[in-house]
Write an enzyme that holds these catalytic residues in place. Structure first.
Site, PDB file in Angstrom:
ATOM      1  N   ASP A  62       7.869 -49.953  60.318  1.00 35.95           N
ATOM      2  CA  ASP A  62       7.640 -48.526  60.114  1.00 35.95           C
ATOM      3  C   ASP A  62       6.241 -48.281  59.570  1.00 35.95           C
ATOM      4  O   ASP A  62       5.803 -47.137  59.442  1.00 35.95           O
ATOM      5  CB  ASP A  62       8.705 -47.903  59.216  1.00 35.95           C
ATOM      6  N   SER A  63       5.506 -49.370  59.304  1.00 35.91           N
ATOM      7  CA  SER A  63       4.078 -49.264  58.989  1.00 35.91           C
ATOM      8  C   SER A  63       3.305 -48.654  60.149  1.00 35.91           C
ATOM      9  O   SER A  63       2.149 -48.242  59.982  1.00 35.91           O
ATOM     10  CB  SER A  63       3.506 -50.639  58.640  1.00 35.91           C
ATOM     11  N   ASP A 101      12.064 -52.113  62.425  1.00 34.29           N
ATOM     12  CA  ASP A 101      12.384 -51.442  61.167  1.00 34.29           C
ATOM     13  C   ASP A 101      13.280 -50.230  61.411  1.00 34.29           C
ATOM     14  O   ASP A 101      13.012 -49.425  62.314  1.00 34.29           O
ATOM     15  CB  ASP A 101      11.100 -50.953  60.490  1.00 34.29           C
ATOM     16  N   LYS A 131      15.463 -54.463  60.583  1.00 33.86           N
ATOM     17  CA  LYS A 131      15.169 -54.659  59.166  1.00 33.86           C
ATOM     18  C   LYS A 131      15.415 -53.345  58.433  1.00 33.86           C
ATOM     19  O   LYS A 131      15.097 -52.277  58.954  1.00 33.86           O
ATOM     20  CB  LYS A 131      13.716 -55.109  58.953  1.00 33.86           C
ATOM     21  N   GLU A 133      15.421 -51.562  54.245  1.00 33.17           N
ATOM     22  CA  GLU A 133      14.966 -51.740  52.871  1.00 33.17           C
ATOM     23  C   GLU A 133      16.089 -51.494  51.875  1.00 33.17           C
ATOM     24  O   GLU A 133      16.931 -50.619  52.068  1.00 33.17           O
ATOM     25  CB  GLU A 133      13.803 -50.785  52.580  1.00 33.17           C
ATOM     26  N   GLU A 199       8.545 -58.114  48.889  1.00 29.41           N
ATOM     27  CA  GLU A 199       7.210 -57.516  48.854  1.00 29.41           C
ATOM     28  C   GLU A 199       6.777 -57.223  47.422  1.00 29.41           C
ATOM     29  O   GLU A 199       7.526 -56.628  46.644  1.00 29.41           O
ATOM     30  CB  GLU A 199       7.176 -56.227  49.680  1.00 29.41           C
TER      31      GLU A 199
END
EC number: 2.1.2.11
Length: 281
Positions: A62-63, A101, A131, A133, A199
């Protein structure tokens, strides 16, 4: 004959026949003590280059909100904006494991929402895994996805989608907060995640967690002892701005080279140098 990987003989850095990377390869590499690299990718062309370079795992992160769409944070990006990027990466990287993501807002409501979002990435995008979070708070979602046959990579420590709650880009897991980070790591592993990104976590804590877990850990600003490492490719290759995070190492100046090439091209067109006779029919 044993199954070969992109690295050959199932070991990173080796040589041999190139076949598809699966999650069980990452598990085997952890058991064997082999470290591996992961990079982000957002399009066919760069994915093809990274696949040819032997990068075993590509993350359509999602970056992309920052480096593709120009948002200030990862929060605004949507599933509809990410899926076309996933399609391109999957087509460009026939050997890599492609992880997508789940964007902010697509899984927080619970397992049903998470399953719907993840299913879209696999069916419509062609991703091999997703993925998401969070630690203990998303364990139920992870368990639901893995029960449905969807491989899940977890992400703990600093979680960019929670930047507003965390008060900015800050190291997580210091002092008393270390116990919660450990609990998060254990929770996602027990829920069925095949790997976990850590992270901006202190190196000593990341080392401790890596030793506790049977699943691979992937560090980004988490020291040298994780099983794998991940970077945003624009940071790694010098394509982003001059200022990068402390944990980034630049391996090239792709941005500078592209700028130089574009300037030279424009100058040659303006000066009548290009196209020359050899470029004409």
């Amino acid at each position: 004959m044993s199954e070969q990987t992109i690295y050959g003989a199932n070991t990173p850095g080796g040589s041999g026949p190139r076949t598809k990377i699966r999650t069980h390869h990452l598990q085997r590499w952890k058991a064997d003590g082999h470290k591996w690299a992961m990079l982000t990718a957002y399009d066919y062309s760069t994915a093809r280059i990274f696949d040819e370079a032997g990068i075993p795992v590509l993350l359509v992160g999602d970056s992309a909100a920052n480096v593709v769409y120009g948002y200030d944070t990862t929060v605004p990006i949507s599933i509809d904006e990410l899926i076309p990027l996933v399609r391109g990466v999957v087509r460009g990287a026939p050997h890599a494991l492609v992880v997508a993501d789940l964007p902010f807002g697509s899984y927080e409501a619970g397992p049903t929402a998470a399953l719907a979002a993840a299913t879209r990435f696999l069916k419509d995008g062609g991703a091999h895994a997703v993925k998401l979070e969070g630690g203990e708070r998303v364990a139920e979602q992870i368990a639901c996805l893995t029960a449905a046959g969807i491989p899940v990579m977890a992400h703990i420590g600093f979680t960019p989608q929670s930047v507003n709650t965390l008060g900015g880009f800050r190291v997580q897991g210091r002092g008393d907060a270390a116990e919660q980070t450990i609990a998060d790591a254990i929770a996602v592993a027990e829920a069925g995640a095949f790997a976990v990104v850590m992270e901006m976590v202190p190196a000593e804590l990341a080392t401790q967690i890596t030793g506790k877990l049977t699943i691979p850990t992937v560090g980004i600003g988490a020291g040298p002892n994780c099983d794998g490492q991940v970077l945003v490719w624009q940071d790694m290759a010098g394509f982003s701005g001059a200022k990068t995070a402390r944990f980034v190492k630049r391996y090239a100046d792709v941005g500078g080279e592209l700028r130089r090439a574009a300037m030279q091209y424009a100058q040659e067109v303006a000066g009548g140098v290009f196209p020359a006779d050899e470029h004409s029919f």
